[in-house]
Motif scaffolding. Structure first.
Motif, PDB file in Angstrom:
ATOM      1  N   UNK A   1       0.823  -1.206   0.000  1.00  0.00           N
ATOM      2  CA  UNK A   1       0.000   0.000   0.000  1.00  0.00           C
ATOM      3  C   UNK A   1       0.866   1.269   0.000  1.00  0.00           C
ATOM      4  N   UNK A   2       0.405   2.315  -0.725  1.00  0.00           N
ATOM      5  CA  UNK A   2       1.188   3.552  -0.842  1.00  0.00           C
ATOM      6  C   UNK A   2       0.822   4.591   0.223  1.00  0.00           C
ATOM      7  N   UNK A   3       0.932   4.203   1.485  1.00  0.00           N
ATOM      8  CA  UNK A   3       0.698   5.165   2.556  1.00  0.00           C
ATOM      9  C   UNK A   3       1.471   4.765   3.804  1.00  0.00           C
ATOM     10  N   UNK A   4       1.628   5.715   4.699  1.00  0.00           N
ATOM     11  CA  UNK A   4       2.341   5.499   5.948  1.00  0.00           C
ATOM     12  C   UNK A   4       1.592   4.517   6.835  1.00  0.00           C
ATOM     13  N   UNK A   5       2.333   3.712   7.570  1.00  0.00           N
ATOM     14  CA  UNK A   5       1.706   2.677   8.402  1.00  0.00           C
ATOM     15  C   UNK A   5       0.749   3.265   9.436  1.00  0.00           C
ATOM     16  N   UNK A   6       1.024   4.482   9.917  1.00  0.00           N
ATOM     17  CA  UNK A   6       0.146   5.087  10.930  1.00  0.00           C
ATOM     18  C   UNK A   6      -1.191   5.493  10.347  1.00  0.00           C
ATOM     19  N   UNK A   7      -1.223   5.835   9.050  1.00  0.00           N
ATOM     20  CA  UNK A   7      -2.500   6.124   8.389  1.00  0.00           C
ATOM     21  C   UNK A   7      -3.404   4.901   8.468  1.00  0.00           C
ATOM     22  N   UNK A   8      -2.842   3.732   8.210  1.00  0.00           N
ATOM     23  CA  UNK A   8      -3.620   2.494   8.284  1.00  0.00           C
ATOM     24  C   UNK A   8      -4.046   2.194   9.722  1.00  0.00           C
ATOM     25  N   UNK A   9      -3.113   2.331  10.656  1.00  0.00           N
ATOM     26  CA  UNK A   9      -3.422   2.020  12.054  1.00  0.00           C
ATOM     27  C   UNK A   9      -4.521   2.940  12.571  1.00  0.00           C
ATOM     28  N   UNK A  10      -4.446   4.206  12.236  1.00  0.00           N
ATOM     29  CA  UNK A  10      -5.450   5.161  12.692  1.00  0.00           C
ATOM     30  C   UNK A  10      -6.817   4.878  12.070  1.00  0.00           C
ATOM     31  N   UNK A  11      -6.825   4.586  10.784  1.00  0.00           N
ATOM     32  CA  UNK A  11      -8.100   4.321  10.121  1.00  0.00           C
ATOM     33  C   UNK A  11      -8.811   3.134  10.751  1.00  0.00           C
ATOM     34  N   UNK A  12      -8.063   2.101  11.093  1.00  0.00           N
ATOM     35  CA  UNK A  12      -8.676   0.912  11.659  1.00  0.00           C
ATOM     36  C   UNK A  12      -9.263   1.176  13.042  1.00  0.00           C
ATOM     37  N   UNK A  13      -8.845   2.265  13.673  1.00  0.00           N
ATOM     38  CA  UNK A  13      -9.312   2.566  15.023  1.00  0.00           C
ATOM     39  C   UNK A  13     -10.137   3.842  15.096  1.00  0.00           C
ATOM     40  N   UNK A  14     -10.583   4.306  13.955  1.00  0.00           N
ATOM     41  CA  UNK A  14     -11.318   5.568  13.900  1.00  0.00           C
ATOM     42  C   UNK A  14     -12.825   5.308  13.972  1.00  0.00           C
ATOM     43  N   UNK A  15     -13.397   5.554  15.149  1.00  0.00           N
ATOM     44  CA  UNK A  15     -14.836   5.386  15.298  1.00  0.00           C
ATOM     45  C   UNK A  15     -15.643   6.494  14.644  1.00  0.00           C
ATOM     46  N   UNK A  16     -15.000   7.609  14.351  1.00  0.00           N
ATOM     47  CA  UNK A  16     -15.689   8.804  13.855  1.00  0.00           C
ATOM     48  C   UNK A  16     -16.243   8.591  12.442  1.00  0.00           C
TER      49      UNK A  16
END
Length: 397
Positions: free
Chosen positions: A195-210
């Motif tokens: 995937x062409x994005x930073x690992x934290x972008x993925x980690x945050x998305x998976x935990x974003x209830x908003x």
């Protein structure tokens, strides 16, 4: 480390992301895009934290092995003849050839280049035509080995031989997911994506209830509304944190019926069955847990703006014996793929936005509590690593 972001001023600025959620800012965009910051993260996080590499089920029998890589390091995980799981570098200590690829079953690892041979524990057991080499000792030329710990059937490694054990630092997370008994769950074959994005972008998305009730609005996801998100307190010194999201009915599942179609994990209680649980062990493991399926993500960065990810699935013991199992699973997979496609599109565009001169440090909704937990986990380690680099005089190296 030459970068404008690696400075006292930059690390002091992280303080505004390390406060109560209602006052906090997002992390600086450079944390997601800057090559020097990614190299700093390797030392701050990946060289010392416990890193998930897979499941015990992937090395079920003596001689079983698989290979992977994290931050560019090629790794072998193998079970020896005594049943002990080992993790080691895949780099031959002769001329740096990789001694194993893929997965399989082996009695040893033979380097294809010059046939140096290593045991399943990494010991060098054969080195042809080395008898005339001065001061050469096989005992000191084995593959570098890593600490290993098993947690609920997940295999973790640590490059730091002095690292403290993992399980005591996951006590609260362990309590929350204990009823799933994941060490006994069936492990389905994982798949890997780049995937062409930073690992934290993925980690945050998976935990974003908003975003759940917005990006994913519709019948495949509306049984888990954003307003039912709960973020238990966590200590950033611990190894993980949790997010719960209440569902509109028990045993909710991602399929058109919105209800579990696979066997329910047998020890779940009403509280477990009335919510989705998100369990996180940064920087590599994130779990999405429903009554009939657990999705696990193993994040493996390989650059500031690129990553690989292993995506796997766990089901209740014996679930796959149902003749209709594959059909029922496909109901979930079809729905999940549509939801994941929405997330992937967002992740890619977020990474593009983070590169912009107009990217700013935004503010959080109360429904983004997991981002605050993640930031506090990160910043504690960032600051400690920065101070250590300064003490060694390496911050400008």
């Amino acid at each position: 480390m030459n970068s404008d972001v690696l400075s006292d001023a930059f690390f002091e600025s992280l303080g505004s992301s390390n406060v109560a959620l209602e006052k906090a800012n997002t992390l600086p965009p450079a944390c997601y895009t800057d090559d020097a910051f990614y190299r700093f993260e390797q030392e701050a996080l990946f060289n010392h934290e416990w890193l998930c590499v897979g499941r015990e089920a992937q090395v079920a029998k003596p001689g079983d092995y698989f290979t992977t890589r994290i931050i560019g390091e090629p790794i072998i995980v193998a079970r020896d003849r005594a049943g002990v799981i080992h993790a080691m570098s895949a780099v031959c200590q002769h001329r740096a050839m990789l001694v194993a690829e893929g997965a399989g079953n082996a009695r040893s690892f033979v380097c294809p280049y010059h046939h140096w041979t290593y045991g399943l524990n990494g010991d060098l057991v054969g080195a042809p035509a080395m008898g005339r080499t001065c001061d050469f000792e096989k005992s000191s030329a084995g593959l570098p080995v890593f600490k290993v710990e098993i947690w609920f059937g997940f295999i973790f490694i640590n490059f730091d031989r002095d690292a403290a054990p993992l399980a005591p630092r996951l006590a609260e997370v362990g309590k929350a997911i204990a009823n799933y008994r994941l060490d006994e769950a069936e492990t389905l074959t994982p798949f890997t994506g780049q995937f062409p994005w930073n690992w934290k972008v993925m980690f945050e998305n998976n935990n974003d209830g908003y975003h759940a009730s917005r990006l994913h609005q519709g019948p495949l996801h509306n049984f888990v509304p954003s307003e039912r998100a709960v973020f238990p307190d966590s200590d950033p010194a611990d190894a993980g944190f949790l997010r719960f999201n209440g569902t509109l009915h028990p045993d909710a599942s991602f399929n058109p019926t919105q209800r579990a179609v696979l066997p329910i994990f047998p020890d779940l209680v009403a509280e477990d069955r009335g919510r989705m649980t998100f369990a996180n062990v940064p920087p590599t493991l994130s779990l999405v847990m429903t009554s009939d399926l657990v999705i696990y993500l193993i994040l493996r960065p390989d650059g500031a703006e690129t990553m690989e990810q292993d995506t796997g699935f766990l089901v209740a013991p014996g679930a796959s014996k149902d003749p209709a199992f594959e059909h029922r699973l496909e109901m979930i997979m079809t729905s999940s793929r549509k939801i994941i496609a929405q997330d992937m599109h967002v992740d890619e565009l977020v990474q593009q936005g983070l590169r912009s001169r107009f990217a700013t440090r935004g503010r959080y909704s109360w429904q983004e509590g997991a981002q605050s937990q993640f930031n506090r986990w990160l910043i504690l380690r960032y600051l400690a690593a920065w101070q250590a680099l300064k003490a060694r005089g390496e911050q400008g190296a």
